[in-house]
Design a protein around this motif. Structure first.
Motif, PDB file in Angstrom:
ATOM      1  N   TRP A 282       0.835  -1.198   0.000  1.00 47.90           N
ATOM      2  CA  TRP A 282       0.000   0.000   0.000  1.00 47.90           C
ATOM      3  C   TRP A 282       0.873   1.251   0.000  1.00 47.90           C
ATOM      4  O   TRP A 282       2.009   1.231   0.480  1.00 47.90           O
ATOM      5  N   TRP A 283       0.313   2.348  -0.484  1.00 46.68           N
ATOM      6  CA  TRP A 283       1.010   3.631  -0.371  1.00 46.68           C
ATOM      7  C   TRP A 283       1.337   3.880   1.104  1.00 46.68           C
ATOM      8  O   TRP A 283       0.474   3.814   1.973  1.00 46.68           O
ATOM      9  N   GLY A 284       2.591   4.188   1.382  1.00 48.64           N
ATOM     10  CA  GLY A 284       3.004   4.463   2.758  1.00 48.64           C
ATOM     11  C   GLY A 284       3.191   3.219   3.607  1.00 48.64           C
ATOM     12  O   GLY A 284       3.642   3.313   4.748  1.00 48.64           O
ATOM     13  N   GLY A 285       2.839   2.048   3.078  1.00 49.44           N
ATOM     14  CA  GLY A 285       2.850   0.831   3.882  1.00 49.44           C
ATOM     15  C   GLY A 285       4.100  -0.011   3.774  1.00 49.44           C
ATOM     16  O   GLY A 285       4.215  -1.036   4.448  1.00 49.44           O
ATOM     17  N   ASN A 286       5.048   0.393   2.939  1.00 51.10           N
ATOM     18  CA  ASN A 286       6.240  -0.412   2.717  1.00 51.10           C
ATOM     19  C   ASN A 286       7.402   0.163   3.537  1.00 51.10           C
ATOM     20  O   ASN A 286       8.015   1.151   3.154  1.00 51.10           O
ATOM     21  N   LEU A 287       7.684  -0.482   4.666  1.00 52.66           N
ATOM     22  CA  LEU A 287       8.776  -0.057   5.537  1.00 52.66           C
ATOM     23  C   LEU A 287       9.916  -1.069   5.547  1.00 52.66           C
ATOM     24  O   LEU A 287      10.680  -1.151   6.504  1.00 52.66           O
ATOM     25  N   ARG A 288      10.052  -1.821   4.476  1.00 55.39           N
ATOM     26  CA  ARG A 288      11.151  -2.780   4.373  1.00 55.39           C
ATOM     27  C   ARG A 288      12.504  -2.078   4.467  1.00 55.39           C
ATOM     28  O   ARG A 288      13.484  -2.646   4.958  1.00 55.39           O
ATOM     29  N   GLY A 289      12.568  -0.848   3.992  1.00 57.31           N
ATOM     30  CA  GLY A 289      13.829  -0.122   3.991  1.00 57.31           C
ATOM     31  C   GLY A 289      14.380   0.185   5.358  1.00 57.31           C
ATOM     32  O   GLY A 289      15.581   0.465   5.500  1.00 57.31           O
ATOM     33  N   VAL A 290      13.527   0.131   6.387  1.00 57.86           N
ATOM     34  CA  VAL A 290      14.010   0.407   7.747  1.00 57.86           C
ATOM     35  C   VAL A 290      15.069  -0.603   8.161  1.00 57.86           C
ATOM     36  O   VAL A 290      15.992  -0.284   8.909  1.00 57.86           O
ATOM     37  N   LYS A 291      14.949  -1.829   7.663  1.00 57.62           N
ATOM     38  CA  LYS A 291      15.918  -2.873   8.001  1.00 57.62           C
ATOM     39  C   LYS A 291      17.306  -2.492   7.484  1.00 57.62           C
ATOM     40  O   LYS A 291      18.320  -2.727   8.160  1.00 57.62           O
ATOM     41  N   ASP A 292      17.362  -1.909   6.299  1.00 58.00           N
ATOM     42  CA  ASP A 292      18.649  -1.541   5.689  1.00 58.00           C
ATOM     43  C   ASP A 292      19.073  -0.115   6.046  1.00 58.00           C
ATOM     44  O   ASP A 292      20.267   0.158   6.208  1.00 58.00           O
ATOM     45  N   TYR A 293      18.098   0.780   6.147  1.00 58.82           N
ATOM     46  CA  TYR A 293      18.398   2.205   6.337  1.00 58.82           C
ATOM     47  C   TYR A 293      17.436   2.803   7.374  1.00 58.82           C
ATOM     48  O   TYR A 293      16.503   3.517   7.032  1.00 58.82           O
ATOM     49  N   PRO A 294      17.642   2.529   8.658  1.00 55.44           N
ATOM     50  CA  PRO A 294      16.725   3.044   9.682  1.00 55.44           C
ATOM     51  C   PRO A 294      16.853   4.557   9.854  1.00 55.44           C
ATOM     52  O   PRO A 294      17.916   5.134   9.628  1.00 55.44           O
ATOM     53  N   ILE A 295      15.767   5.174  10.250  1.00 60.46           N
ATOM     54  CA  ILE A 295      15.790   6.589  10.606  1.00 60.46           C
ATOM     55  C   ILE A 295      16.648   6.761  11.855  1.00 60.46           C
ATOM     56  O   ILE A 295      16.489   6.045  12.849  1.00 60.46           O
ATOM     57  N   ASN A 296      17.547   7.732  11.821  1.00 56.90           N
ATOM     58  CA  ASN A 296      18.438   7.985  12.959  1.00 56.90           C
ATOM     59  C   ASN A 296      18.227   9.413  13.451  1.00 56.90           C
ATOM     60  O   ASN A 296      18.647  10.371  12.809  1.00 56.90           O
ATOM     61  N   LEU A 304      10.553   8.764  17.957  1.00 60.78           N
ATOM     62  CA  LEU A 304      10.250   8.210  16.635  1.00 60.78           C
ATOM     63  C   LEU A 304       9.300   7.022  16.712  1.00 60.78           C
ATOM     64  O   LEU A 304       9.517   6.094  17.490  1.00 60.78           O
ATOM     65  N   VAL A 305       8.260   7.048  15.860  1.00 59.29           N
ATOM     66  CA  VAL A 305       7.344   5.927  15.695  1.00 59.29           C
ATOM     67  C   VAL A 305       7.141   5.709  14.194  1.00 59.29           C
ATOM     68  O   VAL A 305       6.793   6.648  13.472  1.00 59.29           O
ATOM     69  N   TYR A 306       7.356   4.493  13.721  1.00 60.63           N
ATOM     70  CA  TYR A 306       7.075   4.185  12.321  1.00 60.63           C
ATOM     71  C   TYR A 306       5.579   3.945  12.145  1.00 60.63           C
ATOM     72  O   TYR A 306       4.909   3.421  13.046  1.00 60.63           O
ATOM     73  N   SER A 307       5.058   4.315  10.946  1.00 60.54           N
ATOM     74  CA  SER A 307       3.600   4.355  10.795  1.00 60.54           C
ATOM     75  C   SER A 307       3.156   3.903   9.400  1.00 60.54           C
ATOM     76  O   SER A 307       2.998   4.722   8.493  1.00 60.54           O
ATOM     77  N   PRO A 308       2.908   2.605   9.224  1.00 56.21           N
ATOM     78  CA  PRO A 308       2.404   2.123   7.930  1.00 56.21           C
ATOM     79  C   PRO A 308       0.903   2.317   7.790  1.00 56.21           C
ATOM     80  O   PRO A 308       0.196   2.577   8.773  1.00 56.21           O
ATOM     81  N   HIS A 309       0.408   2.195   6.556  1.00 55.29           N
ATOM     82  CA  HIS A 309      -1.026   2.161   6.263  1.00 55.29           C
ATOM     83  C   HIS A 309      -1.376   0.797   5.689  1.00 55.29           C
ATOM     84  O   HIS A 309      -0.541   0.149   5.063  1.00 55.29           O
ATOM     85  N   ASP A 310      -2.617   0.377   5.902  1.00 50.73           N
ATOM     86  CA  ASP A 310      -3.029  -0.936   5.434  1.00 50.73           C
ATOM     87  C   ASP A 310      -4.540  -0.949   5.223  1.00 50.73           C
ATOM     88  O   ASP A 310      -5.289  -0.399   6.036  1.00 50.73           O
ATOM     89  N   TYR A 311      -4.981  -1.580   4.133  1.00 46.43           N
ATOM     90  CA  TYR A 311      -6.405  -1.596   3.810  1.00 46.43           C
ATOM     91  C   TYR A 311      -6.852  -2.963   3.316  1.00 46.43           C
ATOM     92  O   TYR A 311      -6.053  -3.890   3.176  1.00 46.43           O
ATOM     93  N   GLY A 312      -8.157  -3.061   3.041  1.00 47.05           N
ATOM     94  CA  GLY A 312      -8.760  -4.288   2.558  1.00 47.05           C
ATOM     95  C   GLY A 312      -9.000  -4.270   1.063  1.00 47.05           C
ATOM     96  O   GLY A 312      -8.696  -3.289   0.371  1.00 47.05           O
TER      97      GLY A 312
END
Length: 539
Positions: A282-296, A304-312
């Motif tokens: 979903w738009w905004g829902g892909n946080l796979r990059g945090v594993k490689d490049y976390p927010i510092n 800091l809180v990560y915040s994905p979106h998810d729908y049906g």
């Protein structure tokens, strides 16, 4: 062996002198809101108040200041103050409030665009410009104990502005985006009605199956103009310099390369001609990059809180909604969603102890004749149950309160529901609320809603944050229930495992949350006291 244990316990006893006791502080009696006492921060995978008590953000979205009308759109149809009051009475402790960068930037320059006039429904709004109207809403949220997360939903005030993939557009440059955020953070830094900032709604790619890097949000460690990770981190740090108490919510992107390298200027996602070397979500829902490049955020990481979106499937029929999903039982459906979407896109962030999560948007239609309706309701049940299973680590704001969302519907409706004073032709959607949202609202053991204000109860049916009758907080590690975590808890836990003493707090002893108290929990507690583990529980 006995000598080894004796030496270890002696070391633990020494460490005990350095470990502060754990004390929970309750709120004062109800009264007038006090600015500055309700700021929140992150501890491990929990969000906590200033006393260290865990909180659970369980809210909903209410849009309109991102639109051309520059107001909460339900004021077209009802008394908006009455709407705010029922939202509080129904136990929604946070409103995520979309807004546009150009409006914030105008306000920062002393320019106050007009909002659509709805004074025929709302006499109190007569003559208010957009800035005055926004503050009027904040005052009323504060009055009923609701907190606000401000969300930049689009660069420009446009009812479809969220479809544009990036945070800059036209005259709204990256610099303007950052400047607007710093201004609003500085302006409201002494008012904890706004507890946090969602920096940008749903960064995503351009439309169509041919994706262009130059038009899409990416996530890596580059200086690329479209690197959302870079811009989010820089913007957050700029905000922290003027307002270090706010929570910062960072959403994901849409696509992420399977090799973690954004080295394609374009890529084809077509199921027929595509190369299948990018993960989609979903738009905004892909946080796979945090594993490689976390927010510092350095010294401000606890904000800091990560915040994905998810729908049906009624929003979009993703691949995981096909195959066996429409006919499987609820347990299998949740397993499909977890394994094919949630786990690798964002749940791992919570599971590995990096950060709590806020599902910034979830929801959907619950009535009608659409062929996907039953699958949509199955999705809603799955997400509801997953949120509840991860209480205190997984926060959420339901989409949405408004009646104006075509693909999800709202908690306010003109269909079946309960009328309320001031609602005029609007009703409260009992079916949607009772079945999907109510079960994942923060409530105490008596069923009263728990707000996030230490002085103002949440509506007519809520209690203060820190009230004595809150749902008990589990003090993981305090096995012997003396308010401290020390070597005596090691002894108490060992005695329990050996069957010598059963008078312990069994919830506090399950340190890996596997519903079993055994040698693994003993090992975790020892490592915690030695400083090798910093957060209890694990998992």
């Amino acid at each position: 062996m006995k000598k080894t244990i004796s030496v270890f316990l002696a070391l633990i006893m020494l460490l005990t002198l350095l470990i502060p006791s754990v004390t929970k502080v309750s709120a004062a009696e109800p009264g007038v809101a006090e600015s500055g006492d309700d700021w929140l921060h992150v501890e491990g995978t929990n969000i906590v108040d200033k006393y260290g008590n865990k909180v659970w953000i369980t809210g909903a979205n209410w849009f309109g200041f991102n639109c051309r009308e520059r107001m909460l759109l339900d004021s077209y149809h009802s008394n908006i103050v009455a709407d705010i009051e029922i939202v509080a009475d129904k136990g929604i402790n946070v409103v995520r409030m979309p807004i546009a960068t150009d409006l914030l930037y105008a306000w920062s320059k002393g320019e106050y665009p007009a909002s659509t006039d709805t004074s025929y429904n709302n006499a109190d709004l007569t003559g208010l410009n957009s800035f005055e109207l926004f503050n009027f809403m904040l005052d009323n949220f504060k009055r009923v104990g609701i907190k606000v997360i401000l969300d930049v939903h689009s660069a420009e005030t446009d009812n479809m502005g969220h479809t544009y993939p990036l945070w800059y557009n036209g005259t709204i440059t990256e610099e303007v985006f950052k400047e607007a955020w710093v201004w609003v953070a500085n302006h409201y830094k002494n008012d904890d009605t706004i507890i946090g900032f969602d920096l940008k709604n749903e960064p995503h790619t351009n439309t169509g199956t041919l994706k262009m890097k130059s038009q899409s949000a990416i996530w890596d460690d580059s200086t690329h103009a479209n690197n959302w990770k870079r811009v989010a981190q820089e913007t957050a740090l700029a905000i922290m310099k003027v307002h270090p108490n706010a929570l910062i919510f960072v959403e994901g992107v849409e696509m992420y390369p399977k090799d973690g390298l954004w080295n394609d200027e374009s890529f084809d996602t077509s199921p027929w001609t595509g190369t299948n070397d990018y993960y989609g979500n979903w738009w905004g829902g892909n946080l796979r990059g945090v594993k490689d490049y976390p927010i510092n955020l350095g010294a401000y990481q606890k904000q800091l809180v990560y915040s994905p979106h998810d729908y049906g499937p009624m929003v979009f029929e993703q691949e995981w909604f096909k195959g066996s999903f429409p006919t499987c039982d609820d347990a299998t459906a949740k397993k499909i969603l977890y394994e094919q979407c949630w786990r690798d896109n964002w749940a791992y962030i919570m599971e590995n102890g990096t950060s709590p999560l806020l599902i910034g948007e979830w929801g959907g239609l619950t009535e009608g004749e659409d062929k996907l309706l039953e699958a949509n309701k199955k999705y809603l049940r799955s997400m509801r149950d997953y949120i509840l299973e991860n209480k205190y680590q997984l926060h959420h704001t339901f989409w949405c309160i408004n009646i104006d969302s075509a693909d999800t519907g709202g908690l306010l409706t003109r269909g079946e529901g309960t009328a309320f004073p001031g609602g005029r032709d609007l009703k409260w959607n009992d079916n949607k609320y009772d079945n999907y949202l109510y079960p994942v609202l923060w409530k105490n053991s008596e069923g009263k809603f728990i707000g996030l204000d230490h002085k103002i109860p949440l509506g007519k049916n809520g209690v203060l944050l820190g009230s004595p009758d809150d749902e008990p907080t589990i003090n993981y590690g305090d096995i012997n229930k003396d308010g401290q975590i020390d070597a005596l808890d090691v002894i108490a836990l060992k005695s329990y495992i050996l069957g010598i003493n059963q008078n312990i707090d069994t919830q506090a002893a399950d340190l890996n949350k596997d519903s079993s108290i055994d040698a693994l929990d003993m090992q975790i507690l020892k490592r915690y006291l030695l400083g090798q583990v910093t957060q209890l529980p694990l998992g």
